[in-house]
Motif scaffolding. Structure first.
Motif, PDB file in Angstrom:
ATOM      1  N   LYS A 158       0.811  -1.223   0.000  1.00 60.60           N
ATOM      2  CA  LYS A 158       0.000   0.000   0.000  1.00 60.60           C
ATOM      3  C   LYS A 158       0.844   1.272   0.000  1.00 60.60           C
ATOM      4  O   LYS A 158       0.510   2.247  -0.687  1.00 60.60           O
ATOM      5  CB  LYS A 158      -0.899   0.009   1.242  1.00 60.60           C
ATOM      6  CG  LYS A 158      -1.977  -1.051   1.229  1.00 60.60           C
ATOM      7  CD  LYS A 158      -2.820  -0.947   2.496  1.00 60.60           C
ATOM      8  CE  LYS A 158      -3.894  -2.006   2.536  1.00 60.60           C
ATOM      9  NZ  LYS A 158      -4.690  -1.957   3.785  1.00 60.60           N
ATOM     10  N   HIS A 159       1.903   1.288   0.831  1.00 62.99           N
ATOM     11  CA  HIS A 159       2.616   2.545   1.067  1.00 62.99           C
ATOM     12  C   HIS A 159       4.043   2.563   0.505  1.00 62.99           C
ATOM     13  O   HIS A 159       4.464   3.578  -0.049  1.00 62.99           O
ATOM     14  CB  HIS A 159       2.667   2.816   2.576  1.00 62.99           C
ATOM     15  CG  HIS A 159       1.327   2.753   3.230  1.00 62.99           C
ATOM     16  ND1 HIS A 159       0.296   3.611   2.903  1.00 62.99           N
ATOM     17  CD2 HIS A 159       0.838   1.918   4.195  1.00 62.99           C
ATOM     18  CE1 HIS A 159      -0.766   3.325   3.639  1.00 62.99           C
ATOM     19  NE2 HIS A 159      -0.474   2.289   4.428  1.00 62.99           N
ATOM     20  N   ALA A 160       4.779   1.451   0.671  1.00 63.50           N
ATOM     21  CA  ALA A 160       6.209   1.474   0.319  1.00 63.50           C
ATOM     22  C   ALA A 160       6.457   1.366  -1.184  1.00 63.50           C
ATOM     23  O   ALA A 160       7.515   1.726  -1.670  1.00 63.50           O
ATOM     24  CB  ALA A 160       6.942   0.346   1.042  1.00 63.50           C
ATOM     25  N   LYS A 161       5.436   0.833  -1.938  1.00 62.24           N
ATOM     26  CA  LYS A 161       5.585   0.630  -3.392  1.00 62.24           C
ATOM     27  C   LYS A 161       6.828  -0.215  -3.686  1.00 62.24           C
ATOM     28  O   LYS A 161       7.634   0.091  -4.580  1.00 62.24           O
ATOM     29  CB  LYS A 161       5.662   1.977  -4.105  1.00 62.24           C
ATOM     30  CG  LYS A 161       4.418   2.841  -3.898  1.00 62.24           C
ATOM     31  CD  LYS A 161       4.534   4.186  -4.598  1.00 62.24           C
ATOM     32  CE  LYS A 161       3.314   5.061  -4.335  1.00 62.24           C
ATOM     33  NZ  LYS A 161       3.410   6.380  -4.969  1.00 62.24           N
ATOM     34  N   SER A 162       6.979  -1.275  -2.948  1.00 63.87           N
ATOM     35  CA  SER A 162       8.167  -2.124  -3.077  1.00 63.87           C
ATOM     36  C   SER A 162       8.060  -3.030  -4.299  1.00 63.87           C
ATOM     37  O   SER A 162       6.963  -3.389  -4.752  1.00 63.87           O
ATOM     38  CB  SER A 162       8.324  -2.981  -1.815  1.00 63.87           C
ATOM     39  OG  SER A 162       8.329  -2.173  -0.667  1.00 63.87           O
ATOM     40  N   GLN A 163       9.235  -3.453  -4.779  1.00 67.14           N
ATOM     41  CA  GLN A 163       9.313  -4.447  -5.850  1.00 67.14           C
ATOM     42  C   GLN A 163       9.752  -5.805  -5.297  1.00 67.14           C
ATOM     43  O   GLN A 163       9.391  -6.844  -5.846  1.00 67.14           O
ATOM     44  CB  GLN A 163      10.315  -3.983  -6.925  1.00 67.14           C
ATOM     45  CG  GLN A 163       9.927  -2.700  -7.627  1.00 67.14           C
ATOM     46  CD  GLN A 163       8.606  -2.828  -8.374  1.00 67.14           C
ATOM     47  OE1 GLN A 163       8.358  -3.838  -9.024  1.00 67.14           O
ATOM     48  NE2 GLN A 163       7.753  -1.813  -8.247  1.00 67.14           N
ATOM     49  N   HIS A 164      10.522  -5.773  -4.216  1.00 63.42           N
ATOM     50  CA  HIS A 164      11.026  -7.025  -3.655  1.00 63.42           C
ATOM     51  C   HIS A 164      11.069  -6.914  -2.120  1.00 63.42           C
ATOM     52  O   HIS A 164      11.448  -5.884  -1.571  1.00 63.42           O
ATOM     53  CB  HIS A 164      12.428  -7.333  -4.180  1.00 63.42           C
ATOM     54  CG  HIS A 164      12.965  -8.642  -3.672  1.00 63.42           C
ATOM     55  ND1 HIS A 164      12.525  -9.851  -4.164  1.00 63.42           N
ATOM     56  CD2 HIS A 164      13.885  -8.923  -2.714  1.00 63.42           C
ATOM     57  CE1 HIS A 164      13.154 -10.824  -3.518  1.00 63.42           C
ATOM     58  NE2 HIS A 164      13.985 -10.283  -2.623  1.00 63.42           N
ATOM     59  N   VAL A 165      10.645  -8.014  -1.469  1.00 65.32           N
ATOM     60  CA  VAL A 165      10.645  -8.073  -0.005  1.00 65.32           C
ATOM     61  C   VAL A 165      11.304  -9.379   0.431  1.00 65.32           C
ATOM     62  O   VAL A 165      11.030 -10.435  -0.155  1.00 65.32           O
ATOM     63  CB  VAL A 165       9.207  -8.013   0.562  1.00 65.32           C
ATOM     64  CG1 VAL A 165       9.254  -8.060   2.087  1.00 65.32           C
ATOM     65  CG2 VAL A 165       8.498  -6.759   0.098  1.00 65.32           C
ATOM     66  N   THR A 166      12.169  -9.295   1.437  1.00 67.85           N
ATOM     67  CA  THR A 166      12.778 -10.510   1.994  1.00 67.85           C
ATOM     68  C   THR A 166      12.304 -10.687   3.428  1.00 67.85           C
ATOM     69  O   THR A 166      12.250  -9.721   4.194  1.00 67.85           O
ATOM     70  CB  THR A 166      14.318 -10.430   1.967  1.00 67.85           C
ATOM     71  OG1 THR A 166      14.739  -9.326   2.741  1.00 67.85           O
ATOM     72  CG2 THR A 166      14.824 -10.277   0.552  1.00 67.85           C
ATOM     73  N   ILE A 167      11.964 -11.951   3.761  1.00 69.42           N
ATOM     74  CA  ILE A 167      11.529 -12.283   5.112  1.00 69.42           C
ATOM     75  C   ILE A 167      12.439 -13.381   5.640  1.00 69.42           C
ATOM     76  O   ILE A 167      12.588 -14.427   5.001  1.00 69.42           O
ATOM     77  CB  ILE A 167      10.076 -12.754   5.146  1.00 69.42           C
ATOM     78  CG1 ILE A 167       9.149 -11.682   4.565  1.00 69.42           C
ATOM     79  CG2 ILE A 167       9.644 -13.094   6.556  1.00 69.42           C
ATOM     80  CD1 ILE A 167       8.401 -12.148   3.351  1.00 69.42           C
ATOM     81  N   SER A 168      13.031 -13.140   6.801  1.00 69.21           N
ATOM     82  CA  SER A 168      13.948 -14.108   7.417  1.00 69.21           C
ATOM     83  C   SER A 168      13.478 -14.391   8.831  1.00 69.21           C
ATOM     84  O   SER A 168      13.229 -13.458   9.604  1.00 69.21           O
ATOM     85  CB  SER A 168      15.374 -13.550   7.428  1.00 69.21           C
ATOM     86  OG  SER A 168      16.222 -14.380   8.198  1.00 69.21           O
TER      87      SER A 168
END
Length: 694
Positions: A606-616
């Protein structure tokens, strides 16, 4: 002047009594004098109100001077009721308060019950419904203390009926249904057909309020059966009322064809207009609206409405006048006369507000929102504010009714426990006396036999305690179900009402693109987000036990991440430590970690307009380390005002006693690091999933 009239009337009464046979002469002159004063106050309409009050005051003084408690209380009860009948509110309240005090001191439950009943009726007439409910409840408690016979049972049922009627006025439909059903059970045992008719009638009204068409019709038809069995004088008028109630169910449920048929049948009775003009006028307006909805026959509908308006002017029923103006507004809108339709809708709203008719006020505002495009936003906002205020008031009253019922149930339960304890002590004392006598007489012969009997009594006592525990558990489950129903109503009446208001406002703003409208839409969207969080919070509270059974944790996380990837188009990579027994984690840790990841991904979309996210998600000593990193636009972490999503993340981290570190700069993405204490369920063997999820 007052004293002269009193002497003359007393002489007339005494003269009449002297002409009666001696056996009919009262043995209590004090009571005779008080009754004569009461008769003058209640029936002498040629006297001014002040003079009638003065006679009542004289009667009250004489009553309070009496020494015989029972007679004194009975006479004071009649004085109090007389004050209410001549509409002397102050005199009634003062005499009723004294009557309550004396009745409590004398433990005269019958008079005490009647006193509370009078006070409940008085409060109901003044529109103070919560106080009316409270005094009906107190009257019920007093009548429950009377010996159980047909009279005391009837009194209890009548109080329950009064409570149901009051509960309907504040839309406490579930509580009202419970009260009415209890009253029906008693009236059915007493074969009281007329009161069964009244109680089934209120049950139909409650079901109609809940939107349960079939149950409402069934209740009204049942009421008709008991009305036919009764022997009341005004049966025809009650039959008309019953038919009007049935027709209103069809009208309220939108079945206008059957409503038209039912109202036409009701109005075909030539005597209705003369005997019950108010019912005739209501049915006429409803028939006009049915014609409009079924046939689109504006000419016939307008003719019927004009006749209804004429009758309404004669009856002066403002409450129904608002309804007629609302119907006429819809008729004019159908004809295309928008200007006059708006005027009629505004008139309906004005009268509805004057008569505190909240439902009609909301209907009028909803219609104005559709008709008046220039003021649609203002009407929608007013609708939202009014609906919120009405919902809050009704919710407060329902909570108050529930508290009164709960307190009463607790008192009854305590009394029952005390009664049982008293009985146990009495029975124990009797048994000990018998046992002692038997022991002294036959100690050498029956020692073994007495020991066996003693063990048997112990087993019976244990069984009784066990049965009592089962009974209390049943009551607990019943209370839990009622509370769940109440919360369901809270969700329906409160949150859904707010969402409807917001939807209406958004509809009015849909085609406007000025800055003010854009800002207002943004505010409404944020309010929807707050409602979403409120629903989520309530869901968490209601399903806390279910959270403890949260299993397949990693699979659930992967599925959720994949779903967000598909719906948003961003790329997510998820890594985790395979050595950790994830499903053995405490339920609170799993659900909150799941929601934190879910909320973070939503913020990325919604807000960050991200293209890639990593979850660890990995272990670090005795803690779990969760890192969520995105390549979005970032934000200022020092900004005081935080969005609802970030506030939710902070709240959930606190719940599981974790620590949160957010690193973000504008244009450089965001990194969220969370350390969570690792706590596991008490599981002996990880290979047994039943123990893990138990």
């Amino acid at each position: 002047m007052k004293n002269g009239t009193l002497i003359l009337l007393v002489m007339l009464f005494l003269g009449c009594s002297q002409q009666k046979p001696k056996k009919e002469v009262s043995s209590n002159p004090e009571v005779d004098t008080i009754q004569q004063l009461l008769t003058i106050a209640k029936t002498s309409k040629e006297l001014s109100l002040d003079n009638r009050k003065a006679y009542l005051k004289d009667a009250e003084v004489k009553v309070l001077a009496m020494t015989e408690d029972t007679t004194k209380l009975e006479q004071l009860s009649q004085v109090s009721l007389a004050y209410m009948k001549i509409k002397d509110s102050l005199g009634f309240r003062e005499s009723n308060a004294e009557l309550l005090r004396l009745s409590k001191e004398a433990k005269a439950n019958r008079i005490l019950g009647y006193s509370y009943w009078d006070l409940a009726t008085f409060m109901e007439s003044k529109g103070v419904m919560d106080s009316a409910f409270y005094h009906y409840q107190k009257a019920l408690e007093s009548f429950q203390e009377l010996p159980k016979d047909s009279t005391s049972q009837s009194l209890k049922a009548r109080m329950l009926y009064g409570m149901a009627r009051v509960q309907d006025s504040y839309k406490d439909y579930l509580g009202g249904e419970i009260s009415a059903t209890a009253a029906i059970k008693i009236f059915d045992e007493l074969d009281d057909n007329y009161r069964l008719y009244n109680t089934y009638n209120i049950l139909g009204i409650l079901a109609n309020g809940m939107g349960d068409k079939e149950k409402s019709l069934s209740s009204y038809n049942k009421a008709k059966e008991y009305l036919d069995k009764s022997k009341i004088k005004n049966k025809a008028e009650n039959i008309w009322q019953n038919k009007n109630n049935i027709a209103s169910v069809y009208l309220n449920s939108g079945d206008f064809t059957k409503a038209k048929q039912a109202y036409s049948e009701l109005l075909s009775d030539e005597n209705l207009k003369e005997k019950l003009p108010e019912i005739y006028e209501k049915a006429l307006g409803s028939l006009a609206y049915s014609f409009l909805k079924v046939d689109g026959d504006t000419e016939q509908a307008e003719k019927l409405l004009r006749e209804a308006f004429t009758l309404n002017s004669a009856t002066g029923d403002l409450y129904d006048k608002a309804r007629l103006h609302y119907y006429y507004a819809e008729l004019l809108a159908t004809k295309g006369d928008t200007v006059q339709a708006i005027a009629q809708a505004n008139e309906s709203y004005s009268i509805a507000r004057e008569t505190y008719n909240n439902d009609r006020s909301l209907d009028a505002l909803k219609l104005l929102t559709k008709l008046d495009n220039t003021k649609a936003s203002a009407y929608a906002e007013e609708y939202y504010q009014l609906n919120e205020a009405v919902s809050e008031e009704e919710r407060t009253k329902r909570d108050k009714f529930a508290r009164i019922r709960l307190e009463t149930d607790e008192i009854i339960e305590e009394n029952q426990i005390l009664t049982k304890e008293k009985q146990v002590w009495i029975y124990s004392a009797i048994l000990l006396i018998i046992f002692g006598i038997g022991f002294m007489l036959m100690v050498s012969l029956y020692v073994n036999n007495n020991q066996l009997k003693f063990k048997q009594r112990q087993q019976e006592s244990n069984q009784e305690i066990y049965n009592l525990l089962l009974s209390q558990q049943g009551k607990f489950e019943e209370g839990k179900q009622l509370e769940q129903k109440r919360i369901s109503e809270e969700l329906h009446d409160g949150i859904l009402g707010e969402m409807l208001g917001i939807r209406l406002i958004l509809s009015g703003l849909n085609e406007r693109d000025d800055p003010a409208s854009i800002q207002q839409r943004a505010g409404l969207i944020e309010k929807l987000q707050e409602l979403e969080e409120e629903i989520r919070t309530i869901s968490h509270e209601l399903n806390h036990a279910a959270y403890k059974k949260f299993h397949n944790f990693i699979v659930s996380l992967e599925n959720m991440i994949v779903e967000i990837e598909k719906s948003s188009g961003i790329t997510c990579s998820f890594t985790y430590d395979p050595e950790i027994h994830w499903d053995d984690l405490l339920g609170d840790i799993k659900i909150n970690a799941y929601r934190i990841i879910q909320e973070s991904l939503k913020n990325c979309v919604k807000h960050a307009k991200s293209q890639h996210v990593t979850i660890s998600f990995h272990a670090m000593d005795d803690k779990l380390k969760l890192i969520i990193t995105d390549d979005g636009v970032g934000f200022d972490v020092n900004k005081k005002k935080k969005g609802i999503g970030l506030r939710n993340i902070v709240s959930r981290v606190k719940k599981i006693k974790g620590t949160l570190d957010i690193d973000s700069k504008r244009g450089q993405g965001t990194s969220i690091k969370i350390l969570i204490p690792a706590k596991y369920t008490d599981v002996k063997t990880p290979e047994e999933p039943k123990l893990i999820n138990a």
